[in-house]
Design a protein around this motif. Structure first.
Motif, PDB file in Angstrom:
ATOM      1  N   THR A 182       0.859  -1.184   0.000  1.00 14.29           N
ATOM      2  CA  THR A 182       0.000   0.000   0.000  1.00 14.29           C
ATOM      3  C   THR A 182       0.893   1.231   0.000  1.00 14.29           C
ATOM      4  O   THR A 182       1.845   1.313   0.752  1.00 14.29           O
ATOM      5  CB  THR A 182      -0.912   0.013   1.227  1.00 14.29           C
ATOM      6  N   CYS A 183       0.552   2.202  -0.849  1.00 15.46           N
ATOM      7  CA  CYS A 183       1.508   3.259  -1.135  1.00 15.46           C
ATOM      8  C   CYS A 183       0.803   4.607  -1.265  1.00 15.46           C
ATOM      9  O   CYS A 183      -0.416   4.702  -1.115  1.00 15.46           O
ATOM     10  CB  CYS A 183       2.237   2.902  -2.427  1.00 15.46           C
ATOM     11  N   LEU A 184       1.583   5.620  -1.539  1.00 17.64           N
ATOM     12  CA  LEU A 184       1.064   6.959  -1.791  1.00 17.64           C
ATOM     13  C   LEU A 184       0.806   7.080  -3.288  1.00 17.64           C
ATOM     14  O   LEU A 184       1.689   7.407  -4.055  1.00 17.64           O
ATOM     15  CB  LEU A 184       2.087   8.017  -1.352  1.00 17.64           C
ATOM     16  N   PHE A 185      -0.410   6.762  -3.711  1.00 19.95           N
ATOM     17  CA  PHE A 185      -0.721   6.710  -5.131  1.00 19.95           C
ATOM     18  C   PHE A 185      -1.042   8.116  -5.631  1.00 19.95           C
ATOM     19  O   PHE A 185      -2.100   8.670  -5.314  1.00 19.95           O
ATOM     20  CB  PHE A 185      -1.890   5.761  -5.385  1.00 19.95           C
ATOM     21  N   LEU A 186      -0.164   8.670  -6.448  1.00 19.58           N
ATOM     22  CA  LEU A 186      -0.292  10.068  -6.852  1.00 19.58           C
ATOM     23  C   LEU A 186      -1.456  10.316  -7.797  1.00 19.58           C
ATOM     24  O   LEU A 186      -1.863  11.458  -7.991  1.00 19.58           O
ATOM     25  CB  LEU A 186       1.004  10.540  -7.510  1.00 19.58           C
ATOM     26  N   ASN A 187      -2.017   9.267  -8.401  1.00 18.58           N
ATOM     27  CA  ASN A 187      -3.153   9.432  -9.310  1.00 18.58           C
ATOM     28  C   ASN A 187      -4.476   8.983  -8.701  1.00 18.58           C
ATOM     29  O   ASN A 187      -5.468   8.823  -9.410  1.00 18.58           O
ATOM     30  CB  ASN A 187      -2.908   8.656 -10.613  1.00 18.58           C
ATOM     31  N   ALA A 188      -4.503   8.773  -7.403  1.00 18.37           N
ATOM     32  CA  ALA A 188      -5.732   8.311  -6.749  1.00 18.37           C
ATOM     33  C   ALA A 188      -6.770   9.429  -6.669  1.00 18.37           C
ATOM     34  O   ALA A 188      -6.435  10.612  -6.683  1.00 18.37           O
ATOM     35  CB  ALA A 188      -5.420   7.800  -5.347  1.00 18.37           C
ATOM     36  N   ASN A 189      -8.030   9.036  -6.603  1.00 22.97           N
ATOM     37  CA  ASN A 189      -9.110   9.998  -6.398  1.00 22.97           C
ATOM     38  C   ASN A 189      -9.454  10.084  -4.910  1.00 22.97           C
ATOM     39  O   ASN A 189      -9.491   9.069  -4.204  1.00 22.97           O
ATOM     40  CB  ASN A 189     -10.370   9.567  -7.160  1.00 22.97           C
TER      41      ASN A 189
END
Length: 295
Positions: A266-273
């Motif tokens: 689980t990560c810091l997803f820069l394209n997440a909404n």
């Protein structure tokens, strides 16, 4: 007296013709006329004409200066530091690269030092996807010349898109956009590029960032596989990628995490909404950007 006048007319015609021919490949840098570069040129020599001087501007040369009165030619690899005032010199910029700049570093090297929206030409004209690309160029961060492949600051655009959208790109430059995976592939193939990731968290005054020395993605046939090496200075660490190097790009999974190179962490997803996650902790993010630049 008449003979001298005829010679003058012929000379002026030759100069005009020479400048017309030169203008096909070079841009006259009027603001640099009557100036010389304060550093040593790549080459300084005598030539018999403006055209002869231009023909000497080959590999490594992007600018040349010619003095018609003294028939002298100087070649340079930069447009910076033309500060020494000396009359009689005209300066020309080689346009084959700069009229259609491949990336923001080329724009920067031409002399554009203000961050903003510019047009770049990542593709060769023979490429089936050939088209000009509007992009935000960051000319201030870490030396300037960075091409923004992703920017978010309003969170008003849905990033949970399908494969095609992520391939061709979407959004509104300069506010929120994804430049397109095929553009990223084209910009990073056969070139060593650095990646600068910047994130601003709510309630934190300073930007968090991370620099990677080598960043590239493969072509569509290989699912735009991520190659990420040489993590350098930064405060984010690997929070934004979490060992995702070697992973293919995935889009439209219905998780509201956007398209990304997902690893098993689980990560810091820069394209997440709507939200960003790090180790199952919800984090409020106010802006993000991903910048690339050829090393």
């Amino acid at each position: 007296m008449v003979l001298d006048f005829h010679r003058l007319i012929v000379t002026l015609m030759i100069v005009a013709l020479s400048e017309a021919l030169i203008s096909r490949h070079f841009e006259s840098m009027v603001h640099l006329n009557d100036k010389l570069y304060i550093a040593d040129p790549l080459k300084a020599t005598e030539t018999d004409s403006l055209i002869s001087c231009a023909m000497l501007c080959g590999e490594g040369c992007i600018v040349f200066s010619f003095n018609q009165e003294k028939m002298k030619c100087r070649l340079y690899n930069s447009v910076w530091f033309f500060t020494t005032n000396i009359t009689g010199w005209k300066t020309y910029l080689y346009e084959m690269e700069f009229r259609h700049p491949k990336d923001c570093l080329t724009v920067y090297n031409k002399g554009a030092i203000s961050s903003g929206v510019y047009t770049i030409y990542p593709y060769e004209k023979s490429h089936p996807y050939y088209h000009p690309v509007s992009v935000f160029c960051d000319m201030e961060t870490a030396g300037g010349g960075w091409t923004a492949i992703q920017r978010r600051d309003l969170f008003s655009i849905d990033f949970d898109r399908d494969w095609t959208d992520y391939r061709i790109g979407f959004g509104s430059v300069p506010f929120e956009y994804w430049i397109g995976n095929d553009v990223i592939y084209t910009l990073t193939k056969e070139r060593t590029s650095a990646l600068y990731v910047r994130v601003k968290f709510q309630y934190h005054m300073d930007d968090w960032y991370q620099i990677y020395g080598q960043f590239s993605v493969s072509d569509e046939g290989s699912n735009y596989t991520l190659s990420l090496e040489d993590p350098g200075n930064g405060t984010l660490g690997d929070m934004s990628f979490c060992n995702a190097s070697g992973m293919g790009f995935v889009a439209n999974q219905g998780w509201q995490l956007g398209g990304w190179w997902f690893s098993n962490r689980t990560c810091l997803f820069l394209n997440a909404n709507f939200f960003f996650m790090n180790h199952l902790t919800f984090i409020n993010v106010t802006s993000t950007s991903m910048l690339i630049r050829v090393n």
